[in-house]
Each structure stands twice: as structure tokens, then as C-alpha cells.
Design a protein around this motif. Structure first.
Motif, PDB file in Angstrom:
ATOM      1  N   VAL A   1       2.483   3.886  -5.154  1.00 46.30           N
ATOM      2  CA  VAL A   1       2.952   2.782  -4.495  1.00 46.30           C
ATOM      3  C   VAL A   1       2.514   2.840  -3.002  1.00 46.30           C
ATOM      4  O   VAL A   1       2.720   3.939  -2.344  1.00 46.30           O
TER       5      VAL A   1
ATOM      6  N   ALA B   1       8.909  -2.570   2.844  1.00 44.99           N
ATOM      7  CA  ALA B   1       7.993  -2.698   1.714  1.00 44.99           C
ATOM      8  C   ALA B   1       8.034  -1.922   0.424  1.00 44.99           C
ATOM      9  O   ALA B   1       8.004  -2.269  -0.713  1.00 44.99           O
TER      10      ALA B   1
ATOM     11  N   ALA C   1       2.145   0.596   0.741  1.00 44.58           N
ATOM     12  CA  ALA C   1       2.538  -0.552   1.263  1.00 44.58           C
ATOM     13  C   ALA C   1       2.325  -0.743   2.770  1.00 44.58           C
ATOM     14  O   ALA C   1       2.110   0.323   3.255  1.00 44.58           O
TER      15      ALA C   1
ATOM     16  N   PRO D   1       0.468  -8.483  -8.181  1.00 44.16           N
ATOM     17  CA  PRO D   1       1.880  -8.279  -7.709  1.00 44.16           C
ATOM     18  C   PRO D   1       2.618  -9.578  -6.970  1.00 44.16           C
ATOM     19  O   PRO D   1       1.528 -10.377  -6.720  1.00 44.16           O
TER      20      PRO D   1
ATOM     21  N   TYR E   1      10.140  -1.401  -9.456  1.00 47.50           N
ATOM     22  CA  TYR E   1       9.572  -0.808 -10.353  1.00 47.50           C
ATOM     23  C   TYR E   1      10.439   0.280 -11.116  1.00 47.50           C
ATOM     24  O   TYR E   1      10.602   0.187 -12.374  1.00 47.50           O
TER      25      TYR E   1
ATOM     26  N   SER F   1       2.662  -4.862  -0.736  1.00 43.51           N
ATOM     27  CA  SER F   1       2.388  -3.421  -1.209  1.00 43.51           C
ATOM     28  C   SER F   1       1.433  -3.930  -2.435  1.00 43.51           C
ATOM     29  O   SER F   1       1.490  -4.722  -3.131  1.00 43.51           O
ATOM     30  N   LYS F   2       1.081  -2.679  -2.885  1.00 49.63           N
ATOM     31  CA  LYS F   2       0.365  -2.429  -4.312  1.00 49.63           C
ATOM     32  C   LYS F   2       0.646  -1.423  -4.995  1.00 49.63           C
ATOM     33  O   LYS F   2       1.181  -0.272  -4.442  1.00 49.63           O
ATOM     34  N   ALA F   3       0.443  -1.431  -6.352  1.00 51.58           N
ATOM     35  CA  ALA F   3       0.763  -0.199  -7.233  1.00 51.58           C
ATOM     36  C   ALA F   3      -0.273   0.209  -8.124  1.00 51.58           C
ATOM     37  O   ALA F   3      -0.989  -0.781  -8.586  1.00 51.58           O
TER      38      ALA F   3
ATOM     39  N   GLU G   1       2.480  -6.475 -13.603  1.00 46.12           N
ATOM     40  CA  GLU G   1       3.004  -6.468 -12.158  1.00 46.12           C
ATOM     41  C   GLU G   1       2.028  -5.798 -11.362  1.00 46.12           C
ATOM     42  O   GLU G   1       1.932  -6.185 -10.141  1.00 46.12           O
TER      43      GLU G   1
ATOM     44  N   ALA H   1       9.449  -2.353  -3.355  1.00 43.10           N
ATOM     45  CA  ALA H   1       8.549  -2.395  -4.348  1.00 43.10           C
ATOM     46  C   ALA H   1       9.173  -1.089  -5.404  1.00 43.10           C
ATOM     47  O   ALA H   1       8.870  -0.979  -6.444  1.00 43.10           O
TER      48      ALA H   1
ATOM     49  N   THR I   1       3.874 -10.096  -4.138  1.00 46.68           N
ATOM     50  CA  THR I   1       3.830 -10.176  -2.880  1.00 46.68           C
ATOM     51  C   THR I   1       2.415  -9.318  -2.530  1.00 46.68           C
ATOM     52  O   THR I   1       2.407  -8.388  -3.046  1.00 46.68           O
TER      53      THR I   1
END
Length: 84
Positions: free
Chosen positions: A51, A58, A53, A31, A66, A36-38, A27, A62, A33
């Protein structure tokens, strides 16, 4: 506007932490979408989830995703350990 959050979650063992870490990596790497990124890190028996976003909506989405995944994994692992 950018929104950020850092969560530091304590696991009962390094084994459970490693299982959760490996399960979440797909994940993090791809991602669903681009809003956002983690990132994930291990720190002893803590999982550090970061995280970032585009906005707070967003970020909340997210984080909720998670946290639900982590909660589900924890519940399944507890059941499996009690059955063994």
C-alpha cells in the motif's frame, strides 16, 4: 509526503489464499479513493499486500480496510469449512 507499507500474510492453504486474492482484486483495481493505492501478489501461501498513500492517515485507513476485509473473509471461510 509518501507513506508505504508492505504486509506479508500467511494463509493456511493455497485455496484460501486464492479466494482472498480474487475477492480483493476489485478493490485494488478500482480504489474508493485516490489517496492511496494498493497491489497484491501471491508468494506460495503468502499474500503480499503493498500500500502506498499520500500520507500516514491515508495509509492507516487503507491498511485498516484491507485487514478488516481479509479478517472477515478468513472468519467466513473457517465457519463454512466447519459446517461442511
Amino acid at each position: 509526503m509518501r507513506a508505504r507499507a508492505v504486509l506479508r500474510l500467511k494463509f493456511p492453504s493455497e485455496r484460501r489464499l486464492e479466494i482472498a486474492f480474487r475477492a480483493l482484486m476489485p478493490e485494488v483495481e478500482k480504489p474508493a479513493t485516490m489517496r492511496s493505492k494498493a497491489s497484491l501478489e501471491k508468494d506460495g501461501i503468502f499474500l503480499v499486500l503493498k500500500v502506498e498513500a499520500r500520507d500516514t492517515v491515508a495509509l492507516r485507513a487503507a491498511l485498516n480496510a484491507y485487514l478488516r476485509w481479509i479478517n472477515s473473509m478468513t472468519n467466513v471461510l473457517e465457519v463454512l469449512e466447519n459446517v461442511s
